[in-house]
Design a protein around this motif. Structure first.
Motif, PDB file in Angstrom:
ATOM      1  N   UNK A 184      48.934 115.303  16.170  1.00 26.29           N
ATOM      2  CA  UNK A 184      48.004 114.241  15.773  1.00 26.29           C
ATOM      3  C   UNK A 184      48.714 113.183  14.933  1.00 26.29           C
ATOM      4  N   UNK A 185      49.590 113.611  14.041  1.00 24.87           N
ATOM      5  CA  UNK A 185      50.353 112.660  13.241  1.00 24.87           C
ATOM      6  C   UNK A 185      51.259 111.794  14.091  1.00 24.87           C
ATOM      7  N   UNK A 186      51.893 112.400  15.079  1.00 22.24           N
ATOM      8  CA  UNK A 186      52.763 111.640  15.980  1.00 22.24           C
ATOM      9  C   UNK A 186      51.952 110.640  16.801  1.00 22.24           C
ATOM     10  N   UNK A 187      50.813 111.082  17.327  1.00 21.66           N
ATOM     11  CA  UNK A 187      49.961 110.173  18.103  1.00 21.66           C
ATOM     12  C   UNK A 187      49.476 109.026  17.227  1.00 21.66           C
ATOM     13  N   UNK A 188      49.084 109.340  16.010  1.00 19.10           N
ATOM     14  CA  UNK A 188      48.655 108.297  15.076  1.00 19.10           C
ATOM     15  C   UNK A 188      49.768 107.317  14.758  1.00 19.10           C
ATOM     16  N   UNK A 189      50.990 107.813  14.706  1.00 22.71           N
ATOM     17  CA  UNK A 189      52.132 106.946  14.439  1.00 22.71           C
ATOM     18  C   UNK A 189      52.310 105.872  15.498  1.00 22.71           C
ATOM     19  N   UNK A 190      52.048 106.217  16.758  1.00 26.09           N
ATOM     20  CA  UNK A 190      52.175 105.236  17.830  1.00 26.09           C
ATOM     21  C   UNK A 190      51.084 104.180  17.772  1.00 26.09           C
ATOM     22  N   UNK A 191      49.968 104.505  17.147  1.00 23.00           N
ATOM     23  CA  UNK A 191      48.895 103.528  16.954  1.00 23.00           C
ATOM     24  C   UNK A 191      49.166 102.687  15.708  1.00 23.00           C
ATOM     25  N   UNK A 192      49.629 103.328  14.642  1.00 24.17           N
ATOM     26  CA  UNK A 192      49.855 102.636  13.368  1.00 24.17           C
ATOM     27  C   UNK A 192      51.052 101.702  13.399  1.00 24.17           C
ATOM     28  N   UNK A 193      52.101 102.058  14.117  1.00 26.75           N
ATOM     29  CA  UNK A 193      53.347 101.290  14.056  1.00 26.75           C
ATOM     30  C   UNK A 193      53.175  99.817  14.428  1.00 26.75           C
ATOM     31  N   UNK A 194      52.516  99.467  15.529  1.00 26.72           N
ATOM     32  CA  UNK A 194      52.356  98.034  15.826  1.00 26.72           C
ATOM     33  C   UNK A 194      51.564  97.294  14.741  1.00 26.72           C
ATOM     34  N   UNK A 195      50.550  97.940  14.195  1.00 24.29           N
ATOM     35  CA  UNK A 195      49.750  97.317  13.145  1.00 24.29           C
ATOM     36  C   UNK A 195      50.593  97.137  11.885  1.00 24.29           C
ATOM     37  N   UNK A 196      51.363  98.155  11.540  1.00 27.01           N
ATOM     38  CA  UNK A 196      52.237  98.080  10.362  1.00 27.01           C
ATOM     39  C   UNK A 196      53.282  96.975  10.549  1.00 27.01           C
ATOM     40  N   UNK A 197      53.851  96.875  11.730  1.00 26.21           N
ATOM     41  CA  UNK A 197      54.867  95.856  12.010  1.00 26.21           C
ATOM     42  C   UNK A 197      54.278  94.462  11.842  1.00 26.21           C
ATOM     43  N   UNK A 198      53.101  94.257  12.393  1.00 26.92           N
ATOM     44  CA  UNK A 198      52.426  92.968  12.263  1.00 26.92           C
ATOM     45  C   UNK A 198      52.141  92.662  10.796  1.00 26.92           C
ATOM     46  N   UNK A 199      51.679  93.644  10.066  1.00 29.33           N
ATOM     47  CA  UNK A 199      51.366  93.469   8.645  1.00 29.33           C
ATOM     48  C   UNK A 199      52.612  93.097   7.847  1.00 29.33           C
ATOM     49  N   UNK A 200      53.710  93.787   8.099  1.00 25.04           N
ATOM     50  CA  UNK A 200      54.951  93.540   7.357  1.00 25.04           C
ATOM     51  C   UNK A 200      55.487  92.134   7.634  1.00 25.04           C
ATOM     52  N   UNK A 201      55.461  91.718   8.892  1.00 25.73           N
ATOM     53  CA  UNK A 201      55.948  90.377   9.233  1.00 25.73           C
ATOM     54  C   UNK A 201      55.086  89.320   8.548  1.00 25.73           C
ATOM     55  N   UNK A 202      53.788  89.526   8.544  1.00 22.35           N
ATOM     56  CA  UNK A 202      52.902  88.552   7.901  1.00 22.35           C
ATOM     57  C   UNK A 202      53.090  88.548   6.385  1.00 22.35           C
ATOM     58  N   UNK A 203      53.317  89.709   5.782  1.00 19.65           N
ATOM     59  CA  UNK A 203      53.545  89.773   4.345  1.00 19.65           C
ATOM     60  C   UNK A 203      54.876  89.147   3.954  1.00 19.65           C
TER      61      UNK A 203
ATOM     62  N   UNK B  69      47.246  86.275  12.612  1.00 17.16           N
ATOM     63  CA  UNK B  69      47.713  87.504  13.268  1.00 17.16           C
ATOM     64  C   UNK B  69      48.002  87.339  14.760  1.00 17.16           C
ATOM     65  N   UNK B  70      47.173  86.581  15.456  1.00 20.25           N
ATOM     66  CA  UNK B  70      47.399  86.382  16.888  1.00 20.25           C
ATOM     67  C   UNK B  70      48.708  85.650  17.173  1.00 20.25           C
ATOM     68  N   UNK B  71      48.968  84.596  16.416  1.00 21.40           N
ATOM     69  CA  UNK B  71      50.212  83.837  16.582  1.00 21.40           C
ATOM     70  C   UNK B  71      51.417  84.679  16.187  1.00 21.40           C
ATOM     71  N   UNK B  72      51.260  85.479  15.144  1.00 22.27           N
ATOM     72  CA  UNK B  72      52.342  86.358  14.705  1.00 22.27           C
ATOM     73  C   UNK B  72      52.661  87.387  15.791  1.00 22.27           C
TER      74      UNK B  72
END
Length: 107
Positions: free
Chosen positions: A16-35, A42-45
């Protein structure tokens, strides 16, 4: 219904943690780039990340770190949940077990 074994809970929580990681990673990446100072929304980013790095830019960057965080976290959370629920069984009404087990596990 058979009760889950400790090994079964451990394996399921890690998966479950591994599956969650594949969902969280794109969101985390987008968040980090924006920060980091991206001025657009977010759409343009997201479009910029995909244009520069493709899908690898969303999943490849940060996946290892996210998995290193999520897998142990899920393992300990669900392990604590199962232990707390087992200890509380018979002491509290069955309807409260998920609530109290989750609270004891840190949810």
């Amino acid at each position: 219904v058979c009760a889950p074994t400790a090994a079964g809970v451990a394996l399921a929580s890690c998966v479950a943690g591994a599956a969650g990681g594949f969902v969280c990673t794109p969101v985390e990446r987008l968040k980090v780039v924006m920060q980091a100072g991206y001025a657009g929304g977010p759409g343009a980013c997201l479009k910029q990340i995909l244009a520069e790095d493709g899908l690898r830019g969303l999943l490849g960057r940060g996946l290892g770190a996210t998995l290193a965080r999520e897998i142990p976290a899920y393992f300990f959370y669900f392990g604590a949940y199962e232990v707390a629920s087992a200890q509380l069984a018979g002491l509290v009404p069955d309807a409260l077990l998920p609530l109290l087990g989750g609270a004891a596990a840190g949810a």
